[in-house]
Motif scaffolding. Structure first.
Motif, PDB file in Angstrom:
ATOM      1  N   UNK A 110      40.424  34.520  29.308  1.00 17.19           N
ATOM      2  CA  UNK A 110      40.145  34.574  30.747  1.00 17.19           C
ATOM      3  C   UNK A 110      41.390  34.427  31.623  1.00 17.19           C
ATOM      4  N   UNK A 111      42.494  34.011  31.036  1.00 20.77           N
ATOM      5  CA  UNK A 111      43.745  33.883  31.791  1.00 20.77           C
ATOM      6  C   UNK A 111      44.409  35.224  32.056  1.00 20.77           C
ATOM      7  N   UNK A 112      44.008  36.274  31.346  1.00 19.22           N
ATOM      8  CA  UNK A 112      44.584  37.606  31.571  1.00 19.22           C
ATOM      9  C   UNK A 112      43.981  38.151  32.870  1.00 19.22           C
ATOM     10  N   UNK A 113      44.840  38.523  33.834  1.00 21.45           N
ATOM     11  CA  UNK A 113      44.306  39.010  35.103  1.00 21.45           C
ATOM     12  C   UNK A 113      43.587  40.354  34.961  1.00 21.45           C
ATOM     13  N   UNK A 114      42.662  40.610  35.860  1.00 22.24           N
ATOM     14  CA  UNK A 114      41.954  41.897  35.887  1.00 22.24           C
ATOM     15  C   UNK A 114      42.942  43.014  36.192  1.00 22.24           C
ATOM     16  N   UNK A 115      42.623  44.196  35.681  1.00 21.03           N
ATOM     17  CA  UNK A 115      43.424  45.389  35.971  1.00 21.03           C
ATOM     18  C   UNK A 115      43.171  45.799  37.409  1.00 21.03           C
TER      19      UNK A 115
END
Length: 65
Positions: A59-64
């Motif tokens: 969940x730490x990966x930001x949205x595109x």
């Protein structure tokens, strides 16, 4: 027999999602001179699966954007 599941790293997920998102920009277009189709309808299912996996496990990966 036990099924082996491939595990993708965080960076591999980011790269795959990015590649699919870039290809999606060309949805519906055919490129001359050979009529190359960059985006195929089945790719949306793959992108959806990758996005769902990222939201659940990273969940730490930001949205595109």
């Amino acid at each position: 027999m036990k099924e082996d599941k491939m595990k993708l790293t965080r960076n591999e997920l980011i790269v795959l999602r990015g590649a699919l998102c870039v290809k999606r920009m060309y949805k519906g277009m055919k490129h001359a001179p050979h009529g190359v189709i960059i985006w195929e309808d089945w790719m949306q299912d793959s992108l959806d699966k990758i996005n769902a996996y990222i939201k659940e496990h990273h969940p730490d990966i930001p949205d595109w954007k």
